[in-house]
Design an enzyme around this catalytic site. Structure first.
Site, PDB file in Angstrom:
ATOM      1  N   LEU A   1       0.996  -1.157   0.202  1.00 23.31           N
ATOM      2  CA  LEU A   1       0.021   0.052  -0.006  1.00 23.31           C
ATOM      3  C   LEU A   1       0.953   0.999  -0.011  1.00 23.31           C
ATOM      4  O   LEU A   1       1.930   1.158   0.668  1.00 23.31           O
ATOM      5  CB  LEU A   1      -0.797  -0.016   1.164  1.00 23.31           C
ATOM      6  CG  LEU A   1      -1.749  -0.955   1.519  1.00 23.31           C
ATOM      7  CD1 LEU A   1      -2.848  -0.616   2.824  1.00 23.31           C
ATOM      8  CD2 LEU A   1      -3.038  -0.972   0.374  1.00 23.31           C
ATOM      9  N   ASP A   2       0.313   2.346  -0.542  1.00 28.42           N
ATOM     10  CA  ASP A   2       1.332   3.497  -0.565  1.00 28.42           C
ATOM     11  C   ASP A   2       1.206   3.931   1.196  1.00 28.42           C
ATOM     12  O   ASP A   2       0.517   3.520   1.878  1.00 28.42           O
ATOM     13  CB  ASP A   2       0.360   4.534  -1.319  1.00 28.42           C
ATOM     14  CG  ASP A   2       0.375   4.428  -2.764  1.00 28.42           C
ATOM     15  OD1 ASP A   2       0.919   3.513  -3.347  1.00 28.42           O
ATOM     16  OD2 ASP A   2      -0.621   5.240  -3.483  1.00 28.42           O
ATOM     17  N   ARG A   3       2.450   4.729   1.213  1.00 30.67           N
ATOM     18  CA  ARG A   3       2.527   5.209   2.736  1.00 30.67           C
ATOM     19  C   ARG A   3       1.459   5.929   3.132  1.00 30.67           C
ATOM     20  O   ARG A   3       1.077   5.748   4.348  1.00 30.67           O
ATOM     21  CB  ARG A   3       3.855   6.202   2.553  1.00 30.67           C
ATOM     22  CG  ARG A   3       4.089   6.760   4.026  1.00 30.67           C
ATOM     23  CD  ARG A   3       5.413   7.606   3.627  1.00 30.67           C
ATOM     24  NE  ARG A   3       5.918   7.833   5.256  1.00 30.67           N
ATOM     25  CZ  ARG A   3       7.148   7.919   5.783  1.00 30.67           C
ATOM     26  NH1 ARG A   3       8.068   8.014   4.699  1.00 30.67           N
ATOM     27  NH2 ARG A   3       7.484   8.140   6.754  1.00 30.67           N
TER      28      ARG A   3
END
Length: 232
Positions: free
Chosen positions: A59-61
Site C-alpha cells: 500500500l502507498d505510505r
C-alpha cells in the site's frame, strides 16, 4: 504491533497498516510495517535469528488498511500467483472531492515518473481500470467503494484525480485540503478476499477505519455491491 494484528497462522500474518507508515523501507530510512512485524514475530516466538516475512503486495505510505505478509516462502510464492491471476479481490473506501456519477468503470493508461514519484495518464502507459460505487455525498465530498481491476502504482489516486475528484488529503494529486493526521489521505484498503495459500478455504479480512476518518463518511451497514467482482 500486536494491536494491529488481524489474523495470524503458520503461513500468514495479516495486519492493519496505519496511514503514513511505510510497508517497506525506502531512502528515508523511516520505520516500516515490515520491520515492526518481524520484531513482533521474533519476540513472540523467541526466534534467535532473522525472521522471514514475505511482502506479496503493498500500500502507498499515505494509504491505510489491510496488508498481508507471507510467513513462509511457499506461502509467498502461492500468494504472488494469486495476485497475478487476479484471484484476490480488494475493496477500498475513498473520500473524494465533489460528487462523481453514482457508479462507474474508469479505464486509462498510466505511466510512472520516477523523478516526481508520481503516476500520470499517458497513451504510452500501461492499462489501468477500476470500478466504483458512490455510497454517500455530503458537504461537496463523496464516499466511494472502489475495486481496482488492475494493480498499477497510485492507480486509484490518479484515475480519480483525472476526473477532477482527487482523494481528500492527497495534495500530490490535486486535493487542496490536508487531513488531521499528517502523511495520510482518506484512502483505506478496507477489505480483501483471497484463497488461503495452503488450506482449501477462502479468507476475508477487513481493517477498521483509522481514527482520523470523518464520521459522516463511515460506510453504511449494508452495501449492495460487495459479492460481485465487476458487475455494477
Amino acid at each position: 504491533m500486536k494491536d494491529l494484528i488481524i489474523y495470524e497462522d503458520n503461513h500468514l500474518l495479516v495486519v492493519e497498516k496505519p496511514g503514513g507508515l511505510l510497508v517497506q523501507g525506502d531512502s528515508t530510512g523511516d520505520i516500516t510495517l515490515l520491520s515492526m512485524a518481524k520484531e513482533y514475530l521474533k519476540e513472540k516466538y523467541q526466534k534467535p535469528g532473522n525472521v522471514y516475512l514475505g511482502v506479496v503486495h503493498r500500500l502507498d505510505r499515505v494509504t491505510s488498511g489491510v496488508v498481508i505478509f507471507a510467513r513462509t516462502s511457499k506461502a509467498a510464492q502461492r500468494l504472488a500467483k494469486f495476485f497475478r491471476e487476479k484471484l484476490v479481490k480488494k475493496h477500498y473506501l475513498a473520500v473524494v472531492h465533489g460528487s462523481p456519477p453514482p457508479k462507474g468503470l474508469l479505464e486509462d493508461k498510466i505511466a510512472w515518473d520516477e523523478n516526481k514519484r508520481k503516476a500520470y495518464i499517458s497513451s504510452k502507459g500501461k492499462e489501468a481500470s477500476l470500478v466504483y460505487l458512490k455510497l454517500r455525498t455530503k458537504n461537496k465530498k463523496s464516499l466511494l467503494l472502489v475495486q481496482p481491476i488492475t494493480g498499477r502504482k497510485h492507480q486509484i489516486r490518479v484515475q480519480l484525480a483525472k476526473r477532477k475528484h482527487p482523494i481528500v488529503g492527497d495534495i500530490k494529486y490535486g486535493s487542496k485540503e490536508r487531513i488531521y493526521f499528517g502523511r495520510a489521505i482518506l484512502l483505506h484498503a478496507w477489505r480483501i478476499v483471497l484463497p488461503h495459500p495452503v488450506k482449501d478455504e477462502i479468507l476475508r479480512f477487513e481493517a477498521g477505519l483509522p481514527f482520523y476518518w470523518p464520521k459522516e463518511f463511515y460506510p453504511p451497514a449494508k452495501i449492495p455491491w460487495l459479492k460481485t467482482e465487476r458487475k455494477l
